[in-house]
Design a protein around this motif. Sequence first.
Motif, PDB file in Angstrom:
ATOM      1  N   SER A  21       0.803  -1.157  -0.276  1.00  0.00           N
ATOM      2  CA  SER A  21      -0.077   0.056  -0.213  1.00  0.00           C
ATOM      3  C   SER A  21       0.746   1.184   0.132  1.00  0.00           C
ATOM      4  O   SER A  21       1.924   1.126   0.636  1.00  0.00           O
ATOM      5  N   CYS A  22       0.331   2.316  -0.675  1.00  0.00           N
ATOM      6  CA  CYS A  22       1.161   3.390  -0.536  1.00  0.00           C
ATOM      7  C   CYS A  22      -0.161   4.817  -0.322  1.00  0.00           C
ATOM      8  O   CYS A  22      -0.874   4.883  -1.048  1.00  0.00           O
ATOM      9  N   ALA A  23       0.047   5.200   0.806  1.00  0.00           N
ATOM     10  CA  ALA A  23      -1.049   6.192   1.417  1.00  0.00           C
ATOM     11  C   ALA A  23      -0.320   7.593   1.194  1.00  0.00           C
ATOM     12  O   ALA A  23       0.708   7.718   1.438  1.00  0.00           O
ATOM     13  N   ASN A  24      -1.126   8.320   0.517  1.00  0.00           N
ATOM     14  CA  ASN A  24      -0.860   9.894   0.242  1.00  0.00           C
ATOM     15  C   ASN A  24      -1.562  10.634   1.307  1.00  0.00           C
ATOM     16  O   ASN A  24      -2.824  10.742   1.287  1.00  0.00           O
ATOM     17  N   SER A  25      -0.717  11.214   2.263  1.00  0.00           N
ATOM     18  CA  SER A  25      -1.435  11.914   3.375  1.00  0.00           C
ATOM     19  C   SER A  25      -1.563  13.394   2.894  1.00  0.00           C
ATOM     20  O   SER A  25      -2.092  14.156   3.770  1.00  0.00           O
ATOM     21  N   GLY A  26      -0.929  14.035   1.830  1.00  0.00           N
ATOM     22  CA  GLY A  26      -1.142  15.007   1.426  1.00  0.00           C
ATOM     23  C   GLY A  26      -2.291  15.489   0.410  1.00  0.00           C
ATOM     24  O   GLY A  26      -3.083  14.721   0.355  1.00  0.00           O
ATOM     25  N   ARG A  27      -2.131  16.540  -0.417  1.00  0.00           N
ATOM     26  CA  ARG A  27      -3.192  16.754  -1.599  1.00  0.00           C
ATOM     27  C   ARG A  27      -2.898  15.804  -2.657  1.00  0.00           C
ATOM     28  O   ARG A  27      -2.182  15.134  -2.817  1.00  0.00           O
TER      29      ARG A  27
END
Length: 119
Positions: A21-27
Amino acid sequence: QVQLVESGGGLVQAGDSLRLSCANSGRTFSNYVMGWFRQAPGKERKFLGAIRWSDGSANFADSVKGRFTISRDSAKNTVYLQMSSLKPEDTAVYYCAAWMAGTSDYEYWGQGTQVIVSS
């Protein structure tokens, strides 16, 4: 700002499947692409595949086509790399990246997650 965090790596046996998994916590930018790379010890980082955030279209390196798939969950701002029929030569650190569609300027990188495939 885009901040990427990979997870899901570990030790598996040859033939197993694993999902990273690759989670993007930004925009999230609709005109961006998110992709996966890997780097084995002593070797260059190699492109595996990528998915366009806007329409979910994906492309893969020939070396993993048919074994690896990429998907995204827009609600979770997360991209997944599903790997099957893993081989010892798939052992590497796997990285997620994000960049503007139509470019090869890999702007953002995660810290990487280790995958070890035992024979």
